[in-house]
Design an enzyme around this catalytic site. Sequence first.
Site, PDB file in Angstrom:
ATOM      1  N   CYS A   1      -7.090  63.883  -1.443  1.00  0.00           N
ATOM      2  CA  CYS A   1      -8.242  64.241  -2.278  1.00  0.00           C
ATOM      3  C   CYS A   1      -9.112  65.270  -1.577  1.00  0.00           C
ATOM      4  CB  CYS A   1      -9.062  63.008  -2.604  1.00  0.00           C
ATOM      5  SG  CYS A   1      -9.655  62.227  -1.116  1.00  0.00           S
TER       6      CYS A   1
ATOM      7  N   GLU B   1       0.808  50.657  -7.529  1.00  0.00           N
ATOM      8  CA  GLU B   1       2.119  50.025  -7.726  1.00  0.00           C
ATOM      9  C   GLU B   1       3.236  50.866  -7.109  1.00  0.00           C
ATOM     10  OE1 GLU B   1       0.011  51.304  -9.791  1.00  0.00           O
ATOM     11  OE2 GLU B   1       0.846  51.840 -11.742  1.00  0.00           O
TER      12      GLU B   1
ATOM     13  N   LYS C   1      -6.281  45.583  -5.844  1.00  0.00           N
ATOM     14  CA  LYS C   1      -5.121  45.950  -6.666  1.00  0.00           C
ATOM     15  C   LYS C   1      -4.651  47.309  -6.155  1.00  0.00           C
ATOM     16  CE  LYS C   1      -3.511  48.089  -9.746  1.00  0.00           C
ATOM     17  NZ  LYS C   1      -2.365  49.026  -9.559  1.00  0.00           N
TER      18      LYS C   1
ATOM     19  N   SER D   1      -7.374  59.140 -10.082  1.00  0.00           N
ATOM     20  CA  SER D   1      -7.544  60.392 -10.827  1.00  0.00           C
ATOM     21  C   SER D   1      -8.793  60.318 -11.717  1.00  0.00           C
ATOM     22  CB  SER D   1      -6.300  60.634 -11.679  1.00  0.00           C
ATOM     23  OG  SER D   1      -6.118  59.524 -12.542  1.00  0.00           O
TER      24      SER D   1
HETATM   25  P1  NAD Z   1      -4.192  57.073 -10.619  1.00  0.00           P
HETATM   26  O1  NAD Z   1      -5.496  57.298 -11.261  1.00  0.00           O
HETATM   27  O2  NAD Z   1      -2.966  57.328 -11.410  1.00  0.00           O
HETATM   28  O3  NAD Z   1      -4.065  55.532 -10.131  1.00  0.00           O
HETATM   29  C1  NAD Z   1      -5.051  54.924  -9.350  1.00  0.00           C
HETATM   30  C2  NAD Z   1      -5.057  53.419  -9.637  1.00  0.00           C
HETATM   31  O4  NAD Z   1      -5.401  53.206 -11.010  1.00  0.00           O
HETATM   32  C3  NAD Z   1      -3.717  52.738  -9.402  1.00  0.00           C
HETATM   33  O5  NAD Z   1      -3.932  51.498  -8.779  1.00  0.00           O
HETATM   34  C4  NAD Z   1      -3.159  52.561 -10.821  1.00  0.00           C
HETATM   35  O6  NAD Z   1      -2.363  51.393 -10.949  1.00  0.00           O
HETATM   36  C5  NAD Z   1      -4.403  52.439 -11.672  1.00  0.00           C
HETATM   37  N1  NAD Z   1      -4.220  53.014 -13.013  1.00  0.00           N
HETATM   38  C6  NAD Z   1      -3.454  54.099 -13.335  1.00  0.00           C
HETATM   39  N2  NAD Z   1      -3.544  54.348 -14.658  1.00  0.00           N
HETATM   40  C7  NAD Z   1      -4.390  53.432 -15.177  1.00  0.00           C
HETATM   41  C8  NAD Z   1      -4.891  53.183 -16.494  1.00  0.00           C
HETATM   42  N3  NAD Z   1      -4.526  53.929 -17.530  1.00  0.00           N
HETATM   43  N4  NAD Z   1      -5.730  52.139 -16.669  1.00  0.00           N
HETATM   44  C9  NAD Z   1      -6.105  51.368 -15.625  1.00  0.00           C
HETATM   45  N5  NAD Z   1      -5.657  51.562 -14.355  1.00  0.00           N
HETATM   46  C10 NAD Z   1      -4.817  52.578 -14.131  1.00  0.00           C
HETATM   47  O7  NAD Z   1      -4.193  57.905  -9.246  1.00  0.00           O
HETATM   48  P2  NAD Z   1      -2.992  58.154  -8.241  1.00  0.00           P
HETATM   49  O8  NAD Z   1      -2.014  59.068  -8.862  1.00  0.00           O
HETATM   50  O9  NAD Z   1      -2.510  56.869  -7.679  1.00  0.00           O
HETATM   51  O10 NAD Z   1      -3.773  58.917  -7.069  1.00  0.00           O
HETATM   52  C11 NAD Z   1      -3.997  60.305  -7.055  1.00  0.00           C
HETATM   53  C12 NAD Z   1      -5.389  60.639  -7.542  1.00  0.00           C
HETATM   54  O11 NAD Z   1      -6.367  59.974  -6.743  1.00  0.00           O
HETATM   55  C13 NAD Z   1      -5.716  62.119  -7.408  1.00  0.00           C
HETATM   56  O12 NAD Z   1      -6.368  62.540  -8.569  1.00  0.00           O
HETATM   57  C14 NAD Z   1      -6.657  62.190  -6.213  1.00  0.00           C
HETATM   58  O13 NAD Z   1      -7.561  63.271  -6.204  1.00  0.00           O
HETATM   59  C15 NAD Z   1      -7.379  60.892  -6.357  1.00  0.00           C
HETATM   60  N6  NAD Z   1      -7.995  60.479  -5.110  1.00  0.00           N
HETATM   61  C16 NAD Z   1      -9.343  60.660  -4.986  1.00  0.00           C
HETATM   62  C17 NAD Z   1      -9.979  60.315  -3.815  1.00  0.00           C
HETATM   63  C18 NAD Z   1     -11.458  60.521  -3.654  1.00  0.00           C
HETATM   64  O14 NAD Z   1     -11.993  60.114  -2.646  1.00  0.00           O
HETATM   65  N7  NAD Z   1     -12.138  61.114  -4.605  1.00  0.00           N
HETATM   66  C19 NAD Z   1      -9.232  59.776  -2.752  1.00  0.00           C
HETATM   67  C20 NAD Z   1      -7.861  59.589  -2.915  1.00  0.00           C
HETATM   68  C21 NAD Z   1      -7.251  59.951  -4.119  1.00  0.00           C
END
Ligand code: NAD
Length: 493
Positions: free
Chosen positions: A278, A173, A170, A223
């Site tokens: 990240c 989006e 998944k 996140s």
């Molecule tokens: P996000 O958490 O908003 O979304 C990530 C995924 O979760 C997406 O596929 C989204 O559709 C889904 N999602 C979002 N809200 C949700 C909810 N309430 N319930 C269920 N699923 C949900 O993250 P983002 O904005 O796409 O990415 C940025 C974040 O990712 C930053 O915090 C960054 O640090 C982190 N990140 C971490 C790493 C790592 O290795 N630790 C690597 C890349 C990115």
Amino acid sequence: MIRNYIHGKVSSFSTETLDIFDPAKGEKINKVVNSNKLDFENVLKSSKEAMQSWSNTTPLNRSRILSKYKNLIEKNIENLAKLISLEHGKTIEDAKGSIIRGLEVVEFAIGIPHLLKGEFSQNVGANIDSWSMRKPLGICAGITPFNFPAMVPMWMFPISIACGNCFILKPSEKNPSCAIRLAELFTDAGLPDGVLNVINGDKNTVNNILECKEINSISFVGSTPVAKYIYQKSSSYGKRVQALGGAKNHLVVMPDADLNSAVDGIIGAAYGSAGERCMAVSVAVAVGNIGDNLISKLHQKAESLKVAPFNDESSDMGPVISNEHKNKIENYIETGIKEGANLILDGRNIKIQGYENGYFLGPSLFDNVNTEMTIYKEEIFGPVLCVVRVNSYEEAVQIINKHKFGNGTSIYTRSGETAHDFSHNIKVGMVGVNVPIPVPMAFHSFGGWKESLFGDHAMHGIEGVRFYTKLKTITSRWPKSIKPGVELKMPTN
Ligand code: NAD
């Protein structure tokens, strides 16, 4: 419209869609299906159909398909990079670099016949042998963020599939096109239908995945609040889970460091990809009396960065992902000023001709940030660098160890003793010495500590193989066999 990739075909039932934007222009450029229950059931059916035969395919044959896949990705790298840049906004060079990082995981997974070899002990008791083997988990799922639309999914599915599992992805989006193309290329390489499916959608699709009893594991990157939720919910449904979250990566500059090299490293790591990595450096820790010099050099370099859309080859950084995210970053900058940090360089209000509605921010630089400030405590995930001044190495270590995130950190020093102490005692999962971004290679494993990772396993490398397999140990004794109708003759002496 971007649909799902199910059983080797692009398809979807839901008529609901989510908008996709070009962050450089701030314009809607496409739509992606927001999948419903029917779409999810279709994905699950496909994965279940593929599972039996794929898990029985020999590791060597799985490896051969991965080899062909590697070649196809290499051939298609330009197009894949363009798909990423268009929906994400990062430069083509950045996009290509991230695909290569993902490709390295495919290369690692090609070694799966070797990686799945178990352990064997002869004569653990009289005529008793004992050995272990690693079996596939079944159906695995991955939920991935917007910032690395190819690399992060490729941390997951090549290893899971190489281990004999089926994988449901998944993607974010916000930029789902690349994931579909990656799955199509895998089919072209000979992967049977249903082994890799891609389902698009928002949190409802995520919840369908988490609540499904037939999905055995969840790999998540995103996140921290969502990572926590995914970890708790997946565990409550009895799933194996690895959930990687946010970061606040500190880079320590010691008074004995090669300052120019440290500054070059910080600039690339803080502002590259508009800080949406990240492993981005978001805090530079100036130790001793180097603060003024460090700030002056950072200021000069940051000012000269070119902020432009990806199709401008001289661009150093593109836009951030959305208008909402741009506003959030601007609010952090405002809060930093209110809380008393010195804003040395302000990246707000940047305008690029022809791209006036794009989500661009220039580099921002704060001096005299302290550990009580919001801009220090929280992940900003944008082109904002905070400089914290400390008196000693010990103080630098102390603040890093106290921070709630523990993804990556780095130190610039000429002292072997300091570097050694830092590597051993810092409470962070990925550590660099005289390198700005300590990104582990595919054959090591990627993952932070504290609120940067929930679960027991990091991603890829041997940790990936362990995560995507379950261990079986066998203890075996073979007594003399008696064939039916034949009397067993025992030795006479
Ligand atoms: P996000 O958490 O908003 O979304 C990530 C995924 O979760 C997406 O596929 C989204 O559709 C889904 N999602 C979002 N809200 C949700 C909810 N309430 N319930 C269920 N699923 C949900 O993250 P983002 O904005 O796409 O990415 C940025 C974040 O990712 C930053 O915090 C960054 O640090 C982190 N990140 C971490 C790493 C790592 O290795 N630790 C690597 C890349 C990115």
